[in-house]
Scaffold this motif. Structure first.
Motif, PDB file in Angstrom:
ATOM      1  N   ASN A  42     -70.560  62.226  -2.131  1.00  0.00           N
ATOM      2  CA  ASN A  42     -69.365  62.919  -1.639  1.00  0.00           C
ATOM      3  C   ASN A  42     -68.102  62.153  -2.062  1.00  0.00           C
ATOM      4  O   ASN A  42     -67.413  61.509  -1.247  1.00  0.00           O
ATOM      5  N   VAL A  43     -67.814  62.160  -3.351  1.00  0.00           N
ATOM      6  CA  VAL A  43     -66.627  61.515  -3.925  1.00  0.00           C
ATOM      7  C   VAL A  43     -65.923  62.524  -4.834  1.00  0.00           C
ATOM      8  O   VAL A  43     -66.489  63.567  -5.199  1.00  0.00           O
ATOM      9  N   HIS A  44     -64.759  62.127  -5.235  1.00  0.00           N
ATOM     10  CA  HIS A  44     -63.995  62.986  -6.138  1.00  0.00           C
ATOM     11  C   HIS A  44     -64.552  62.851  -7.544  1.00  0.00           C
ATOM     12  O   HIS A  44     -64.625  61.762  -8.100  1.00  0.00           O
ATOM     13  N   VAL A  45     -64.932  63.968  -8.116  1.00  0.00           N
ATOM     14  CA  VAL A  45     -65.541  63.979  -9.450  1.00  0.00           C
ATOM     15  C   VAL A  45     -64.470  64.374 -10.451  1.00  0.00           C
ATOM     16  O   VAL A  45     -63.712  65.338 -10.220  1.00  0.00           O
ATOM     17  N   PRO A  46     -64.397  63.635 -11.573  1.00  0.00           N
ATOM     18  CA  PRO A  46     -63.413  64.039 -12.599  1.00  0.00           C
ATOM     19  C   PRO A  46     -63.658  65.459 -13.071  1.00  0.00           C
ATOM     20  O   PRO A  46     -64.798  65.856 -13.328  1.00  0.00           O
ATOM     21  N   PRO A  97     -81.378  55.727 -16.585  1.00  0.00           N
ATOM     22  CA  PRO A  97     -79.902  55.748 -16.690  1.00  0.00           C
ATOM     23  C   PRO A  97     -79.321  57.134 -16.399  1.00  0.00           C
ATOM     24  O   PRO A  97     -78.273  57.252 -15.754  1.00  0.00           O
ATOM     25  N   MET A  98     -79.987  58.195 -16.859  1.00  0.00           N
ATOM     26  CA  MET A  98     -79.503  59.539 -16.588  1.00  0.00           C
ATOM     27  C   MET A  98     -79.538  59.833 -15.090  1.00  0.00           C
ATOM     28  O   MET A  98     -78.593  60.421 -14.526  1.00  0.00           O
ATOM     29  N   ASN A  99     -80.610  59.386 -14.445  1.00  0.00           N
ATOM     30  CA  ASN A  99     -80.716  59.593 -13.001  1.00  0.00           C
ATOM     31  C   ASN A  99     -79.646  58.794 -12.257  1.00  0.00           C
ATOM     32  O   ASN A  99     -79.116  59.237 -11.223  1.00  0.00           O
ATOM     33  N   LEU A 100     -79.308  57.621 -12.806  1.00  0.00           N
ATOM     34  CA  LEU A 100     -78.267  56.807 -12.181  1.00  0.00           C
ATOM     35  C   LEU A 100     -76.906  57.506 -12.239  1.00  0.00           C
ATOM     36  O   LEU A 100     -76.166  57.536 -11.242  1.00  0.00           O
ATOM     37  N   VAL A 101     -76.588  58.104 -13.401  1.00  0.00           N
ATOM     38  CA  VAL A 101     -75.299  58.779 -13.546  1.00  0.00           C
ATOM     39  C   VAL A 101     -75.209  59.976 -12.605  1.00  0.00           C
ATOM     40  O   VAL A 101     -74.226  60.168 -11.861  1.00  0.00           O
ATOM     41  N   THR A 102     -76.233  60.788 -12.607  1.00  0.00           N
ATOM     42  CA  THR A 102     -76.212  61.967 -11.735  1.00  0.00           C
ATOM     43  C   THR A 102     -76.229  61.575 -10.265  1.00  0.00           C
ATOM     44  O   THR A 102     -75.650  62.252  -9.425  1.00  0.00           O
ATOM     45  N   GLY A 103     -76.885  60.470  -9.953  1.00  0.00           N
ATOM     46  CA  GLY A 103     -76.918  60.021  -8.575  1.00  0.00           C
ATOM     47  C   GLY A 103     -75.569  59.528  -8.094  1.00  0.00           C
ATOM     48  O   GLY A 103     -75.172  59.772  -6.958  1.00  0.00           O
ATOM     49  N   ALA A 155     -66.166  73.361 -18.481  1.00  0.00           N
ATOM     50  CA  ALA A 155     -66.023  72.464 -19.643  1.00  0.00           C
ATOM     51  C   ALA A 155     -66.525  71.070 -19.312  1.00  0.00           C
ATOM     52  O   ALA A 155     -67.269  70.450 -20.091  1.00  0.00           O
ATOM     53  N   TRP A 156     -66.100  70.566 -18.159  1.00  0.00           N
ATOM     54  CA  TRP A 156     -66.564  69.221 -17.782  1.00  0.00           C
ATOM     55  C   TRP A 156     -68.092  69.208 -17.548  1.00  0.00           C
ATOM     56  O   TRP A 156     -68.769  68.266 -17.974  1.00  0.00           O
ATOM     57  N   PHE A 157     -68.589  70.212 -16.930  1.00  0.00           N
ATOM     58  CA  PHE A 157     -70.043  70.236 -16.650  1.00  0.00           C
ATOM     59  C   PHE A 157     -70.851  70.271 -17.943  1.00  0.00           C
ATOM     60  O   PHE A 157     -71.822  69.519 -18.110  1.00  0.00           O
ATOM     61  N   VAL A 158     -70.446  71.124 -18.862  1.00  0.00           N
ATOM     62  CA  VAL A 158     -71.148  71.211 -20.146  1.00  0.00           C
ATOM     63  C   VAL A 158     -71.023  69.912 -20.919  1.00  0.00           C
ATOM     64  O   VAL A 158     -71.977  69.439 -21.564  1.00  0.00           O
ATOM     65  N   SER A 159     -69.887  69.278 -20.838  1.00  0.00           N
ATOM     66  CA  SER A 159     -69.695  68.011 -21.560  1.00  0.00           C
ATOM     67  C   SER A 159     -70.623  66.922 -21.011  1.00  0.00           C
ATOM     68  O   SER A 159     -71.246  66.139 -21.763  1.00  0.00           O
ATOM     69  N   ILE A 160     -70.711  66.878 -19.656  1.00  0.00           N
ATOM     70  CA  ILE A 160     -71.593  65.855 -19.055  1.00  0.00           C
ATOM     71  C   ILE A 160     -73.054  66.097 -19.440  1.00  0.00           C
ATOM     72  O   ILE A 160     -73.794  65.174 -19.798  1.00  0.00           O
ATOM     73  N   ILE A 161     -73.465  67.363 -19.380  1.00  0.00           N
ATOM     74  CA  ILE A 161     -74.867  67.678 -19.747  1.00  0.00           C
ATOM     75  C   ILE A 161     -75.113  67.337 -21.208  1.00  0.00           C
ATOM     76  O   ILE A 161     -76.159  66.787 -21.581  1.00  0.00           O
ATOM     77  N   ALA A 162     -74.170  67.641 -22.087  1.00  0.00           N
ATOM     78  CA  ALA A 162     -74.338  67.328 -23.505  1.00  0.00           C
ATOM     79  C   ALA A 162     -74.415  65.828 -23.725  1.00  0.00           C
ATOM     80  O   ALA A 162     -75.197  65.334 -24.563  1.00  0.00           O
TER      81      ALA A 162
END
Length: 428
Positions: A388-392, A377-383, A400-407
């Protein structure tokens, strides 16, 4: 003996020459090439030496007839000419038998008619030819069925009684451990008359020499008769199985002790040892065959007082041989059962080890499956968000968003791993 000697003392009609002087004649009977092996051995308790010859014509000495030879009468002495006369080419002593051919004839005393009648002879023949068998059959009145059994090398062990003799078919084996025919059957045919014994075999065997050595050792304590010679041959053949069975016993005990404690690297060698030992046991059981029944039948005829059967004393000896044969057969059957159990234990141990290996593989696969369940599932989310899409939060400065996703992914991994661990523990 008329067929040997001729009715009027002339050369025997079947030979066509003087058997005491000539060294050529019918092929297979009288030819005496010195490169040929000694196939005839003649023993008589009236003579002090065993005669070894390449052909039948070499058995009697110069000046001796076949009748004198078989009745135990040595050739006439010629002390004045014996020192000057060259020796006739012929057989010499067999190595190891220590029985020179005619060297003691000059020193032997003349036997009386009574001594000649009481003498016992024994003629051992190796690989008889058809011409020799026909000659011996005519001379000794051997039944055609007996001749056929010998010529065809009958493998069935048996005892047969005829009008003037009895026949014992007894199987031995090749005792040379370095021979390619080791443990292969070797047929012995023993024809026993009241006056003497004929024995036939088609490969070299130590049994006749062993019996002659035994006679030499016990000659002061026994009365050598044709029945005793046949008993001694049967007894020597039976004793030949003793060392083999003893060696099998040691091997079986070793296999039985080691089969469950060997390491994996030694298990293939153990399987080979079990297979080799079982092959020996089955081969010996096949050789033992119905030996006990043959000896039992012969001993039974001793007690029934058949005219041509052995005497009662020989019957006691034969009963002892029968007990030995029964004991050997029982021991071999017991060893076969032990080897069968050891083979089953070996296969069971292999099965247990394979089951343990499968269990270990399944355990590793289960752990890998649990790990994959957490990571997929983690690989699915990161994949998905790696395309090449717009990332929230892409336009928001900072991490902040990057740290939140990793957490969030780390929290999911911890919760999934803990849940999988509890599930596997409860499953066990």
């Amino acid at each position: 003996m008329a067929l040997f000697e001729g009715i009027t003392g002339d050369p025997p009609p079947a030979f066509g020459i003087d058997a005491a002087q000539s060294t050529s004649g019918i092929p297979g009977i009288l030819h005496t090439g010195h490169d040929r092996p000694y196939r005839f051995s003649f023993y008589s308790n009236a003579l002090s030496a065993t005669i070894h010859a390449r052909s039948m014509s070499e058995l009697p000495a110069e000046g001796q007839s076949f009748t004198d030879l078989f009745t135990g009468i040595p050739p006439p002495r010629e002390p004045s000419a014996a020192r000057d006369r060259p020796t006739r080419p012929g057989p010499s002593p067999v190595v190891g038998d220590k029985t020179p051919r005619h060297s003691n004839y000059a020193n032997q005393p003349r036997h009386s008619a009574a001594d000649a009648e009481s003498s016992t002879w024994w003629l051992d023949v190796q690989s008889p030819t058809d011409d020799e068998m026909k000659m011996l059959s005519k001379v000794f009145s051997i039944h055609p069925l007996t001749t056929e059994d010998i010529q065809m090398e009958e493998t069935r062990e048996k005892i047969e009684l005829f009008r003037n003799y009895y026949l014992v078919c007894f199987r031995s084996f090749d005792q040379d451990p370095y021979s390619p025919t080791h443990l292969e059957p070797l047929n012995m045919y023993i024809i026993v008359f009241r006056e003497g014994t004929l024995s036939f075999h088609f490969r070299p065997t130590p049994h006749p020499q062993n019996v002659r050595r035994r006679i030499k050792q016990l000659k002061d304590y026994i009365s050598v008769t044709s029945d005793w010679i046949s008993y001694a041959l049967i007894d020597d053949i039976t004793d030949a199985f003793g060392p083999l069975i003893q060696g099998i016993e040691y091997e079986v005990d070793s296999i039985d002790e080691l089969v469950l404690i060997l390491k994996e690297a030694e298990q293939s060698d153990m399987l080979r040892r079990i297979g080799t030992c079982r092959k020996k046991v089955m081969g010996l059981l096949r050789l033992m065959g119905n030996k006990a029944d043959v000896v039992k039948g012969l001993a039974k005829r001793c007690n029934e007082h058949w005219r041509v059967a052995p005497t009662s004393d020989i019957g006691l000896y034969l009963s002892d041989i029968q007990d030995h044969l029964i004991t050997m057969t029982q021991n071999l059957n017991h060893y076969e059962k032990i080897l069968s159990r050891s083979h089953s234990n070996y296969l069971a141990q292999i099965s247990i080890e394979m089951t343990d290996a499968n269990n270990q593989i399944n355990d590793v696969l289960s752990k890998l499956t649990a790990l994959g369940t957490v990571l997929i599932p983690m690989n699915l989310v990161t994949g998905l968000w790696g395309m090449n899409v717009h990332v929230p939060g892409q336009d928001v400065p900072g991490y902040a968003w990057f740290v939140s996703i990793i957490a969030a992914l780390a929290a999911f991994a911890i919760i999934g791993g803990y849940s999988t661990y509890k599930f596997m523990v409860n499953r066990r």
